[in-house]
Each structure stands twice: as structure tokens, then as C-alpha cells.
Design a protein around this motif. Structure first.
Motif, PDB file in Angstrom:
ATOM      1  N   PHE A  21       0.803  -1.218   0.000  1.00 13.12           N
ATOM      2  CA  PHE A  21       0.000   0.000   0.000  1.00 13.12           C
ATOM      3  C   PHE A  21       0.838   1.271   0.000  1.00 13.12           C
ATOM      4  O   PHE A  21       0.542   2.231  -0.701  1.00 13.12           O
ATOM      5  CB  PHE A  21      -0.936  -0.017   1.207  1.00 13.12           C
ATOM      6  CG  PHE A  21      -1.848   1.173   1.287  1.00 13.12           C
ATOM      7  CD1 PHE A  21      -2.766   1.424   0.292  1.00 13.12           C
ATOM      8  CD2 PHE A  21      -1.782   2.043   2.359  1.00 13.12           C
ATOM      9  CE1 PHE A  21      -3.611   2.522   0.353  1.00 13.12           C
ATOM     10  CE2 PHE A  21      -2.617   3.139   2.445  1.00 13.12           C
ATOM     11  CZ  PHE A  21      -3.538   3.375   1.438  1.00 13.12           C
ATOM     12  N   LEU A  22       1.894   1.301   0.796  1.00 12.63           N
ATOM     13  CA  LEU A  22       2.731   2.498   0.875  1.00 12.63           C
ATOM     14  C   LEU A  22       3.953   2.440  -0.034  1.00 12.63           C
ATOM     15  O   LEU A  22       4.563   3.464  -0.303  1.00 12.63           O
ATOM     16  CB  LEU A  22       3.191   2.723   2.324  1.00 12.63           C
ATOM     17  CG  LEU A  22       2.102   2.977   3.360  1.00 12.63           C
ATOM     18  CD1 LEU A  22       2.717   3.137   4.744  1.00 12.63           C
ATOM     19  CD2 LEU A  22       1.290   4.214   2.999  1.00 12.63           C
ATOM     20  N   GLY A  23       4.340   1.248  -0.499  1.00 15.40           N
ATOM     21  CA  GLY A  23       5.609   1.108  -1.204  1.00 15.40           C
ATOM     22  C   GLY A  23       5.548   0.818  -2.678  1.00 15.40           C
ATOM     23  O   GLY A  23       6.591   0.774  -3.341  1.00 15.40           O
ATOM     24  N   ASP A  24       4.348   0.620  -3.232  1.00 18.74           N
ATOM     25  CA  ASP A  24       4.241   0.329  -4.669  1.00 18.74           C
ATOM     26  C   ASP A  24       4.279   1.647  -5.437  1.00 18.74           C
ATOM     27  O   ASP A  24       3.261   2.184  -5.867  1.00 18.74           O
ATOM     28  CB  ASP A  24       2.959  -0.447  -4.966  1.00 18.74           C
ATOM     29  CG  ASP A  24       2.926  -1.003  -6.385  1.00 18.74           C
ATOM     30  OD1 ASP A  24       3.691  -0.498  -7.243  1.00 18.74           O
ATOM     31  OD2 ASP A  24       2.146  -1.940  -6.644  1.00 18.74           O
ATOM     32  N   TYR A  25       5.487   2.158  -5.610  1.00 20.92           N
ATOM     33  CA  TYR A  25       5.656   3.477  -6.222  1.00 20.92           C
ATOM     34  C   TYR A  25       5.280   3.497  -7.698  1.00 20.92           C
ATOM     35  O   TYR A  25       4.802   4.514  -8.202  1.00 20.92           O
ATOM     36  CB  TYR A  25       7.109   3.938  -6.045  1.00 20.92           C
ATOM     37  CG  TYR A  25       7.554   3.997  -4.607  1.00 20.92           C
ATOM     38  CD1 TYR A  25       6.919   4.828  -3.689  1.00 20.92           C
ATOM     39  CD2 TYR A  25       8.611   3.213  -4.150  1.00 20.92           C
ATOM     40  CE1 TYR A  25       7.331   4.883  -2.363  1.00 20.92           C
ATOM     41  CE2 TYR A  25       9.031   3.260  -2.826  1.00 20.92           C
ATOM     42  CZ  TYR A  25       8.387   4.087  -1.943  1.00 20.92           C
ATOM     43  OH  TYR A  25       8.786   4.122  -0.632  1.00 20.92           O
ATOM     44  N   ALA A  26       5.469   2.389  -8.392  1.00 25.45           N
ATOM     45  CA  ALA A  26       5.097   2.336  -9.804  1.00 25.45           C
ATOM     46  C   ALA A  26       3.587   2.488  -9.945  1.00 25.45           C
ATOM     47  O   ALA A  26       3.098   3.218 -10.823  1.00 25.45           O
ATOM     48  CB  ALA A  26       5.572   1.021 -10.421  1.00 25.45           C
ATOM     49  N   ARG A  27       2.849   1.819  -9.102  1.00 25.90           N
ATOM     50  CA  ARG A  27       1.389   1.929  -9.126  1.00 25.90           C
ATOM     51  C   ARG A  27       0.948   3.346  -8.766  1.00 25.90           C
ATOM     52  O   ARG A  27       0.039   3.911  -9.396  1.00 25.90           O
ATOM     53  CB  ARG A  27       0.781   0.919  -8.150  1.00 25.90           C
ATOM     54  CG  ARG A  27      -0.730   0.958  -8.062  1.00 25.90           C
ATOM     55  CD  ARG A  27      -1.271  -0.134  -7.134  1.00 25.90           C
ATOM     56  NE  ARG A  27      -0.867   0.069  -5.742  1.00 25.90           N
ATOM     57  CZ  ARG A  27      -1.219  -0.739  -4.760  1.00 25.90           C
ATOM     58  NH1 ARG A  27      -1.953  -1.822  -5.007  1.00 25.90           N
ATOM     59  NH2 ARG A  27      -0.840  -0.496  -3.515  1.00 25.90           N
ATOM     60  N   ALA A  48      13.333   5.597  -9.058  1.00 28.10           N
ATOM     61  CA  ALA A  48      13.018   5.197 -10.433  1.00 28.10           C
ATOM     62  C   ALA A  48      11.636   5.666 -10.865  1.00 28.10           C
ATOM     63  O   ALA A  48      11.381   5.833 -12.067  1.00 28.10           O
ATOM     64  CB  ALA A  48      13.119   3.682 -10.566  1.00 28.10           C
ATOM     65  N   ASN A  49      10.753   5.907  -9.904  1.00 24.90           N
ATOM     66  CA  ASN A  49       9.385   6.299 -10.235  1.00 24.90           C
ATOM     67  C   ASN A  49       9.053   7.726  -9.803  1.00 24.90           C
ATOM     68  O   ASN A  49       7.889   8.131  -9.854  1.00 24.90           O
ATOM     69  CB  ASN A  49       8.405   5.335  -9.574  1.00 24.90           C
ATOM     70  CG  ASN A  49       8.444   3.952 -10.180  1.00 24.90           C
ATOM     71  OD1 ASN A  49       7.894   3.714 -11.253  1.00 24.90           O
ATOM     72  ND2 ASN A  49       9.135   3.025  -9.521  1.00 24.90           N
ATOM     73  N   ALA A  50      10.051   8.490  -9.402  1.00 25.57           N
ATOM     74  CA  ALA A  50       9.812   9.837  -8.893  1.00 25.57           C
ATOM     75  C   ALA A  50       9.136  10.723  -9.929  1.00 25.57           C
ATOM     76  O   ALA A  50       9.505  10.714 -11.111  1.00 25.57           O
ATOM     77  CB  ALA A  50      11.121  10.465  -8.443  1.00 25.57           C
TER      78      ALA A  50
END
Length: 446
Positions: free
Chosen positions: A342-348, A378-380
Motif C-alpha cells: 500500500f505504501l511502497g508500490d511506487y510504480a502503481r 526510479a518512479n519519482a
């Protein structure tokens, strides 16, 4: 005290209704599965986060077919007005959300399960920062697991810095520099305020504490029995606020502000600086009209320390061993696996146009932290360079949690902060002496 909540798109958080249903699960479900109730599911009004949460619960149940998760939602996650009543009435979920400042209190009133013998089954536990883990360790026993952490810093408006002839890449590092920069920003006129601070609803006391930490002071003694605000450091905090308000006129005439007031000022481009955690930034953009490129973050001025806070989960004292084990698995899946959940799936999150790249929460250490930061970078989709000063500066600051009986103490300190911001002739020595006596009384009552 919480900052704004560690949601990517909103200030999250939930309780179940006392009036409608009991929250505890009572053990195994009729299907033979281990059933756990949990809280802090985003409300339906927060569609993106609600969807993420439901996806993650579904994937957890698919991977753990012997566990049934029943999530409760509402807003906020923890309502201080009902929290103790839920605990005392046996209405709390099997796995329930808490602020860091709740941990000892929940243990003291015997409402938390001792999970010391189970945390070895939590794969991520050893990777979490020790100072955060220790918050849920009381008298050598473990009663909870941290989920997020924040530290206070200085949010500032790069556009106003440029306009005032200041270098936006060199934010102030001392309170003297804050004062000087605030004066230049206020001189721009047109209702521009150089520096703003809270002074009502316990928020003034919260910020007084952060400012005291920044100058190397403490609110209470190391043994938690005596107030330590009537000191040179405490005097310096109030004197600085008084001088910015009355000598420099850099804080504006409107006082008794709370967080929403200050966020509105910053979002509208009329405020130069205020103290905050990184999670304020997306709120300033999404709700208050701000722009990511104009918002930057510096470490707490003063160079001594900063206030940290955050949240985590504790376990109901009625939980069975199977429920504790299931709850720990759920925490690992939802919140504590770097780059996932929930907190760490930065790509999503990036695909959903949620902000990715804010400098906190910084929960993990070692290889786990490296992986989490790598996936985040990588997703910033926000200007991460605007927060580098905060990251660099935090490495040299002492991280200090809020004092015991924090909300009661903050209520006392509110009076001192509001006085110096609304009364030019405020007697700082008297304010600190009176506050010290009242805090001693609070601590004596436990």
C-alpha cells in the motif's frame, strides 16, 4: 502528534463505529480460516487509495488462503475522542492503528497483546529503524510494529526566496538566518508573510516542542518526571517568535493559526516558510493551489535536533496466537516490504498520478532501505532535488520523539506561544515559569 498522515493522496485514516458494531473478531471464522479485523482502510471518498488498499488485501488473501481479513474504514484512522473508549469497551480491532505517542498508554491500561515471541516471524522487523521499533517496546517487551515515521523540517517557497533576493538553494540553517530571511520576504509586501507558526488547538505546543528540540532543549527531563521548558533554550524559542512578530513584523498580524491556515497561506504563494513534515507538500499542491517546483524542504534550523513522529499497529490483548501471526503477515504484505504494498508500490502510485519521491517516510535500514529508495527514485514524479537539503541535514540531527502526556503538555504550551504572538508586552519568564508548573502537575498525575 501526527503530521498530516502518510497517504500519497490524502490524510488517511479510520476507525470503526462504536455505535454500530464491535470491532474485535472473536477468533476463527466459520470457514475454518483465521479471521482478523484491521483498521485504517481509506474511506470510499478517497477512491484511489481505497482501491489500492482493497487490491492489496485481496492479493494477501489469495497468497494466504487460510486468513480472512476484515478491514474497517472511516475518517480519521484514530479519533482521540473515542480511542480510549474503544479500548476500554473491548471494541478495538484485532490489529489496530496507533500514533507513536499511544504505545505506552495502551500498554499501561493493559489493552495490548505482548508479541515479543512472534516478531521473529515478521520478515521485515529487523530491517526497520531501531529507534522506531523501540517506540513499541515497553519494559523490554514488544507490543507493536511501526508503519511510518516522519521528522520535522522547514518548508519554504523557492519563488519567494528568489523574489526577495535570497538563494533558494541555500535555505536558512539557524534561527537567526530564518529571522533575517523572513524579514526580507515580508518586505515584499502585498500581504506576504515571511514565517508562520501555529498557536492554537495544541498545535502551538507541538511546534514549540519541535523548536525547542532544534535548539538542543527538552520539554521534560530524561526520567519523564519534571518539566524542562523554563530554560535558556525555551526562552530563546519564545523570544525569537516574539521578535519576529513584533520587532520584524515578518509573521503577519493574523495569529492563533492552525495547520490549515498556514497551508492555505503557503499554497497561495503568500508565505515564505513554516515548519512541517514532508507529507504536507502534496496537500499544498493538491488541495491548496501550490506547485511542486516552488516548494522545497530544509532541515530543522538550529542544527541540534528535530521532532519525529509517526504511526504503527498494535495487537488486541484478546488476540489468539493465530491472529497475531496472521496480523504480522498482513503488516509485512501491506506496509513493510520495500517497493511493494500500500505504501511502497511506487510504480502503481505514479500511474495513478500520486506524488512519488518525497523524502519520507524513511522506515528501513541497510539493504531494505536501499531497495525502497531505488524503486522510489526510479518512479519519482516530483522535484526530488528540492528535498536534498532536508535529507543531508537530517543525518546530523538528533531524532527525538514527542514527550509523554504530549497532548496535555501541548495544551499548556499553546498558551505560552499564543501569548507572545498576540501580546507585545508578554512576560516570557512568567509564561515559562507558569507552563513549567502546570507540566509538572501533568507529569505527577501520570
Amino acid at each position: 502528534m501526527r503530521s498530516t498522515g502518510f497517504r500519497r493522496t490524502f490524510v488517511a485514516l479510520s476507525v470503526c463505529s462504536l455505535a454500530l458494531t464491535a470491532c474485535g473478531s472473536g477468533g476463527d471464522s466459520a470457514s475454518g480460516k483465521t479471521r482478523i479485523t484491521v483498521n485504517c482502510m481509506p474511506p470510499k471518498s478517497a477512491k484511489v487509495d481505497r482501491g489500492f488498499f482493497e487490491q492489496d488485501v485481496a492479493s494477501f488473501e489469495k497468497q494466504n488462503s487460510d486468513i480472512d481479513v476484515v478491514a474497517h474504514d472511516a475518517f480519521p484512522c484514530q479519533d482521540p475522542k473515542t480511542f480510549d473508549a474503544k479500548l476500554a469497551g473491548g471494541q478495538m480491532e484485532d490489529v489496530f492503528y496507533t500514533y507513536f505517542t499511544d504505545a505506552r498508554h495502551v500498554v499501561d491500561i493493559n489493552q495490548a497483546a505482548d508479541i515479543t515471541g512472534y516478531v521473529k516471524e515478521l520478515k521485515s522487523y529487523a530491517t526497520i529503524q531501531k529507534q522506531l521499533r523501540d517506540i513499541y517496546t515497553v519494559d523490554g517487551k514488544i507490543y507493536g510494529v511501526p508503519r511510518t515515521g516522519y521528522s520535522m523540517g522547514l518548508i519554504y517557497n523557492r519563488a519567494l526566496f528568489k523574489k526577495a533576493g535570497l538563494d533558494p538553494d541555500k535555505p536558512p540553517t539557524t534561527w537567526d538566518e530564518v529571522r533575517a530571511d523572513a524579514k526580507k520576504i515580508a518586505a515584499l509586501g502585498g500581504g506576504t508573510v515571511g514565517y508562520a507558526d501555529y498557536s492554537a488547538q495544541n498545535q502551538g505546543g507541538w511546534h514549540f516542542t519541535a523548536e525547542l528540540y532544534s535548539q538542543g532543549g527538552d520539554v521534560v527531563s530524561a526520567d519523564g518526571k519534571k518539566a524542562t521548558v523554563d530554560t535558556p533554550a525555551g526562552h530563546a524559542v519564545l523570544q525569537n517568535l516574539h521578535d519576529m512578530r513584533w520587532s520584524d513584523d515578518s509573521m503577519g498580524s493574523k495569529q492563533l493559526l492552525v495547520i490549515n491556515d498556514v497551508q492555505q497561506m503557503m499554497g497561495s504563494g503568500k508565505l515564505g516558510m513554516y515548519l512541517s513534515a514532508p507529507d504536507n507538500i502534496p496537500i499544498l499542491v493538491k488541495e491548496k493551489g501550490g506547485n511542486y517546483k516552488d516548494l522545497a524542504l530544509a532541515p530543522m534550523p538550529g542544527g541540534q535536533g528535530t521532532l519525529i513522529g509517526g504511526d504503527g499497529y498494535m495487537f488486541n490483548k484478546k488476540d489468539t496466537p493465530a491472529q497475531i501471526r496472521a496480523g504480522l503477515k498482513w503488516l509485512d504484505h501491506m506496509f513493510l516490504t520495500p517497493g511493494q504494498g500500500f505504501l511502497g508500490d511506487y510504480a502503481r502510485a505514479k500511474k495513478a498520478n500520486a506524488p512519488v519521491g518525497l523524502p519520507e517516510p524513511r522506515l528501513f535500514t541497510g539493504a531494505a532501505d536501499d531497495k525502497d529508495q531505488q524503486v522510489k527514485k526510479a518512479n519519482a514524479n516530483v522535484p526530488v532535488e528540492n528535498y536534498q537539503a532536508f535529507l543531508d541535514g537530517n543525518q546530523h540531527l538528533q531524532m527525538k520523539i514527542e514527550p509523554p502526556q504530549a497532548q496535555q503538555i501541548y495544551s499548556v504550551l499553546d498558551g505560552a506561544v499564543s501569548a507572545v504572538l498576540t501580546k507585545k508586552d508578554a512576560d516570557i519568564d512568567r509564561l515559562l515559569k507558569d507552563a513549567s508548573g502546570k507540566i509538572d502537575g501533568i507529569l505527577a498525575r501520570g
